[in-house]
Each structure stands twice: as structure tokens, then as C-alpha cells.
Design an enzyme around this catalytic site. Structure first.
Site, mmCIF file in Angstrom:
data_model
loop_
_atom_site.group_PDB
_atom_site.id
_atom_site.type_symbol
_atom_site.label_atom_id
_atom_site.label_comp_id
_atom_site.label_asym_id
_atom_site.label_seq_id
_atom_site.Cartn_x
_atom_site.Cartn_y
_atom_site.Cartn_z
ATOM 1 N N CYS A 1 31.081 20.236 52.233
ATOM 2 C CA CYS A 1 31.014 21.465 51.423
ATOM 3 C C CYS A 1 30.978 21.076 49.950
ATOM 4 C CB CYS A 1 32.206 22.364 51.732
ATOM 5 S SG CYS A 1 31.998 24.016 51.063
ATOM 6 N N CYS B 1 25.510 23.279 54.715
ATOM 7 C CA CYS B 1 25.878 24.409 55.589
ATOM 8 C C CYS B 1 25.209 24.306 56.954
ATOM 9 C CB CYS B 1 25.523 25.725 54.919
ATOM 10 S SG CYS B 1 26.310 25.938 53.315
ATOM 11 N N CYS C 1 31.926 31.497 57.711
ATOM 12 C CA CYS C 1 31.826 31.332 56.252
ATOM 13 C C CYS C 1 30.783 32.274 55.647
ATOM 14 C CB CYS C 1 31.455 29.879 55.943
ATOM 15 S SG CYS C 1 31.235 29.587 54.181
ATOM 16 N N LYS D 1 48.526 21.310 39.582
ATOM 17 C CA LYS D 1 48.035 20.449 40.669
ATOM 18 C C LYS D 1 48.737 19.084 40.630
ATOM 19 C CE LYS D 1 44.546 17.748 40.438
ATOM 20 N NZ LYS D 1 43.275 17.055 40.274
ATOM 21 N N CYS E 1 27.378 22.368 59.143
ATOM 22 C CA CYS E 1 28.820 22.655 59.055
ATOM 23 C C CYS E 1 29.296 23.448 60.278
ATOM 24 C CB CYS E 1 29.103 23.445 57.781
ATOM 25 S SG CYS E 1 30.822 23.944 57.627
HETATM 26 FE FE1 SF4 Z 1 30.980 25.041 52.959
HETATM 27 FE FE2 SF4 Z 1 30.702 27.330 54.240
HETATM 28 FE FE3 SF4 Z 1 28.587 25.776 53.872
HETATM 29 FE FE4 SF4 Z 1 30.522 25.056 55.573
HETATM 30 S S1 SF4 Z 1 29.161 26.804 55.772
HETATM 31 S S2 SF4 Z 1 29.500 23.749 54.052
HETATM 32 S S3 SF4 Z 1 32.334 25.847 54.532
HETATM 33 S S4 SF4 Z 1 29.778 26.784 52.265
#
Ligand code: SF4
Length: 271
Positions: A211, A218, A227, A143, A221
Site C-alpha cells: 500500500c 491494489c 478497501c 510517534k 492486495c
Molecule cells: Fe492499500 Fe487498499 Fe490498495 Fe490494498 S486495496 S493496496 S489497502 S489502497
């Protein structure tokens, strides 16, 4: 030599839409990585070799450490004087004291000292500009090497995978891997090379704000639809709901525990 993109693996469905939605979320809110990432901490007024050296040191301080803490340690080092010469002169214990707010600061001080000696003696003060030579430096992994090449020399030879990139790529189902190195290899098989450099800062900021490692948001999100982890996660009770359920269970247990004493005090219980 630039590594050629591997095209063998099929890209996951909806990866482009997912990235577009993450970009939208990232634009709506800045994250620590946008202002305090190790790549932004070098003193650009220094000459290019010193600025590159400072970038490498910032990257070596950053593993397992919040960007804000890395920035504090870098301020202390720059105040002291952060050049290969000043880092060769400082005692390892004094260096460790300057960077004591970052995790594993004693090990990081040791690696910075060793790497600085190599840069000063073998490379005449210049941070090396190949993946192989960077990876040979103590305390420099994939990295850090990829980010050093990208930031200092505008060379992209691979995807810099940190804990955020690793975690989010797995949650989204883009990869199935246990280690960041496996995540890097799997992503590079399908992600077009134009995204290799951008995906790090995109996902790091997304991981810092939405995330998150614990308690990902979520419910708010915009990539939830794509996801698999998020779809399962929203079915689980939230922390507040769990606390309320625990409270209810405890009060029931307390209630039933007090019943015998009530029974003892009841005249009927003596029968
Ligand atoms: Fe992360 Fe998926 Fe939750 Fe979005 S839906 S915050 S990408 S785990």
C-alpha cells in the site's frame, strides 16, 4: 499511567478480517521495517541506558527518511561512539556531517544535541520513561515518544502513527483525518488496545511493500474487498495505460498538425 482505551466509537466493519489479510501479506514478504526499523538499530551489547539512548536517537533520525538510510546514519554514529557523553562532546556541524544522508539532517543534529544535553543533565543519562517527559524533549513528537516507551520500556500508551499508518488507515476508511494526531485519536477510539503496539509495524511494512504512497498495488492486495480507496483506484487506468493513451493522443496531434503542410503540397490545395 496507562491511557485507558476509549470505547465510544463503533469499529469499522471487517477491520479484523482486513488485519488478518494484511498479516498474511506481510508474512509472505519482509519489508525494510522488519530488519532495519529504528527499534532494531541500537547496539544491544551496550548497557540498557545507552541502548535506550541509541534507540531514541535512531527514532529522531527516522522521520521522512527511509529505514535503510536511518540504518546507514546509525552505523556512522555508532562507529563514532553513540553515548550521551560522545554526543555532548561532538560539534553540531560534525554531527550533521555524520548524518547528512537523512532528511533534515541539520535540524535533526540540532535536536539531538539539545535532547542529549537534557538527558545527560536532567536525567543522568537515562532516557525518560513517561510520555510527558519524552514529549518535552526537542525533536520528540507523539510517534517517537510512543515508540520509545514501547521499545525501551515495554509501555504502550498510544498508537504510534507515522505517514504509513495515517495514509493506510484513511484509505481503508478506518479513520477520516488530515493529520497523524487525528488518526491516532480516532483509531484509539475503536481499535482494541491489544493492537495498539502491533498495528504500527504491521502497517508500516505493508505501506513499504504494497500500500505504497504512490502506486499502491491494489490489484494484488488481499484487502481490496474491504478497501474503499482501492475499489476506486483499480477502476483508474494504470500508469502504463496512461502512458499509452498519452502516446496515442500525441501521435494524433502530430498527425493533424502535419495535415496543413500535406495540404499545402497538394495541388488541390492551391485551388
Ligand atoms: Fe492499500 Fe487498499 Fe490498495 Fe490494498 S486495496 S493496496 S489497502 S489502497
Amino acid at each position: 499511567m496507562q491511557k485507558a482505551a476509549k470505547s465510544a466509537a463503533k469499529a469499522p466493519a471487517n477491520w479484523k478480517e482486513t488485519i488478518e489479510r494484511i498479516i498474511k501479506m506481510r508474512k509472505a514478504k519482509t519489508a525494510p521495517v522488519d530488519t532495519k526499523s529504528p527499534g532494531k538499530l541500537a547496539d544491544r551489547k551496550e548497557d540498557a541506558d545507552v541502548a535506550n539512548y541509541q534507540t531514541l536517537v535512531a527514532l529522531m533520525l527516522s522521520p521522512q527518511t527511509r529505514d535503510e538510510a536511518t540504518a546507514v546514519a546509525m552505523d556512522k554514529l555508532k562507529e563514532h561512539g553513540l553515548t550521551p557523553k560522545s554526543m555532548q562532546e561532538i560539534a553540531e556541524t560534525d554531527l550533521a556531517a555524520l548524518i547528512h544522508n537523512v532528511s533534515f539532517y541539520r535540524n535533526k543534529a540540532k535536536y539531538i544535541k539539545k535532547t542529549t544535553d537534557i538527558i545527560a543533565d536532567k536525567y543522568k543519562g537515562k532516557v525518560p520513561d513517561t510520555l510527558k517527559s519524552l514529549l518535552a524533549l526537542p525533536g520528540v513528537g507523539k510517534k517517537i515518544a510512543h515508540l520509545t516507551l514501547q521499545i525501551c520500556y515495554k509501555k504502550c500508551e498510544g498508537i504510534a502513527v507515522d505517514t504509513h499508518v495515517h495514509r493506510i488507515s484513511n484509505r481503508l476508511g478506518w479513520v477520516k483525518s488530515r493529520k497523524p494526531e487525528e488518526t491516532e485519536a480516532q483509531l484509539e477510539k475503536w481499535l482494541p488496545k491489544t493492537w495498539w503496539e502491533k498495528v504500527n509495524v504491521l502497517l508500516v511494512g505493508f505501506g513499504q511493500e504494497i500500500c505504497r504512497p504512490i502506486g499502491p498495488k491494489c490489484g494484488e492486495c488481499e484487502a481490496l474487498e474491504f478497501c474503499p480507496f482501492g475499489q476506486e483506484n483499480i477502476k483508474k487506468p494504470s500508469a502504463a495505460e496512461r502512458r499509452r493513451a498519452n502516446k496515442r493522443t500525441h501521435s494524433k496531434v502530430r498527425g493533424s498538425a502535419s495535415e496543413p503542410s500535406k495540404a499545402r503540397s497538394s495541388p488541390a490545395s492551391d485551388i
